[in-house]
Write a protein that holds these residues in place. Sequence first.
Motif, PDB file in Angstrom:
ATOM      1  N   ALA A 137       2.390   1.657  -3.466  1.00  0.00           N
ATOM      2  CA  ALA A 137       1.396   2.113  -4.441  1.00  0.00           C
ATOM      3  C   ALA A 137       1.087   3.589  -4.259  1.00  0.00           C
ATOM      4  O   ALA A 137       0.955   4.340  -5.239  1.00  0.00           O
ATOM      5  CB  ALA A 137       0.126   1.287  -4.308  1.00  0.00           C
ATOM      6  N   THR A 157       0.827  -1.205   0.000  1.00  0.00           N
ATOM      7  CA  THR A 157       0.000   0.000   0.000  1.00  0.00           C
ATOM      8  C   THR A 157       0.859   1.251   0.000  1.00  0.00           C
ATOM      9  O   THR A 157       0.585   2.214  -0.731  1.00  0.00           O
ATOM     10  CB  THR A 157      -0.933   0.003   1.226  1.00  0.00           C
ATOM     11  OG1 THR A 157      -1.744  -1.176   1.193  1.00  0.00           O
ATOM     12  CG2 THR A 157      -1.826   1.229   1.236  1.00  0.00           C
ATOM     13  N   ALA A 170      -1.183   0.246  -7.724  1.00  0.00           N
ATOM     14  CA  ALA A 170      -1.160  -0.962  -6.904  1.00  0.00           C
ATOM     15  C   ALA A 170      -0.686  -2.162  -7.721  1.00  0.00           C
ATOM     16  O   ALA A 170       0.092  -2.997  -7.232  1.00  0.00           O
ATOM     17  CB  ALA A 170      -2.556  -1.222  -6.341  1.00  0.00           C
TER      18      ALA A 170
END
Length: 396
Positions: A78, A75, A93
């Motif tokens: 991304a 996360t 992602a």
Amino acid sequence: MPDSRTYIDIHVLQTVPPSNLNRDDAGSPKQAIYGGARRARVSSQAWKRATRLAFDDELHIPRRTLGTRTKRIATLLATRLADRTGLDNEAAARLGNALLAHDLNIKPGRKAEETAYLLFVGHNQIDAIVDLVADRATELAALADDALTKTVADLPVRAQLATKHPIDVALFGRMVADIPTLNVDAATQVAHALSVHPVEIEFDYYTAVDDEKTRDDDAGAAMIGTVEFTSATLYRFATLNVQHLAQNLENDQEAALAAARAFLRAFVTSMPTGHQNTFAHRTVPSLVSYLVRTDQPVNLVSAFEQPIRSRDGIAAKAVVRLAEELNHTSTAWGLTPLAKATVYDPASNLTAISPNNRGANATSLEQAFGTPQVLEEAIDSVLNAVAPRLGERTPR
């Protein structure tokens, strides 16, 4: 350069009021049996985390030089990719997962946004991974899955996590069982804090009243409960291998001194946060002693193997005990510090001692700890002592 060892030992005596700094799986304050007596205990993990948080919260060390321990590295990656390249969240992602999957083989966890285990990673290291693809992110995101996997397979993602460690990874180390090449040996060792005296766990019975109840309603509390607590004078110990810290920071002596300074301050001023809103337990130490050693670290907890039992104060007696133990290790074992710097108040530490012994104890304190200093002076003093030794090599 000749082989050399340089350690900074940190000894702390700190009294905390009723509190539950670090609880076990049943909610009880952690304990240990030492010297045949039940002691209050705060785990090393609890105080290391408090120290890490203090780097950011209290010392305001730039976030880019710190790390984060998380299952959400995908996360984070991304998010950085989206911010740097303008990709939408889904494309960022997908690209981030492709980067992590091949070279690192980081497997997904039970939750979609998490990986299978915690990874201690630097914010600068995440940025370095983004740097690998930032200039062609749009092109890569347009590839089919197989082509994307093949294209990013040769990128040195793992290498970005093996260099330029943040200061907290350099200090506390990192273990990645699946990828041993990412392991970093810690430059610090932190002991579990122990009370210098026996303790008993006590219970606070509390109630909460419903403010909207009227006099005509029942008179009972809306909620009742108990919380366990202890109060204690704790002995805390940590040691820092200065040369090893420098090696973890790629022999950047300036960075090593900055990291050492941060640790020397944050460890002694931080506090675990368990039940802090209930007990407001934050205190400052009654003594902080930094000892520079060139032989081996020396934990002085044996000063309290025989627990202190007193009805008129414990901290002052603990200071004298610690001084006596330090002097004993120097005379009996030849483990004499290269340098010392201590924050303490000799006058207050002698008030609880029998008047007949104050002269001898004053001499013992001075011999053990030297002239009292304020915290920043003490830190400057020990860093000035270790700085010339940073270029020397630690034997393996």
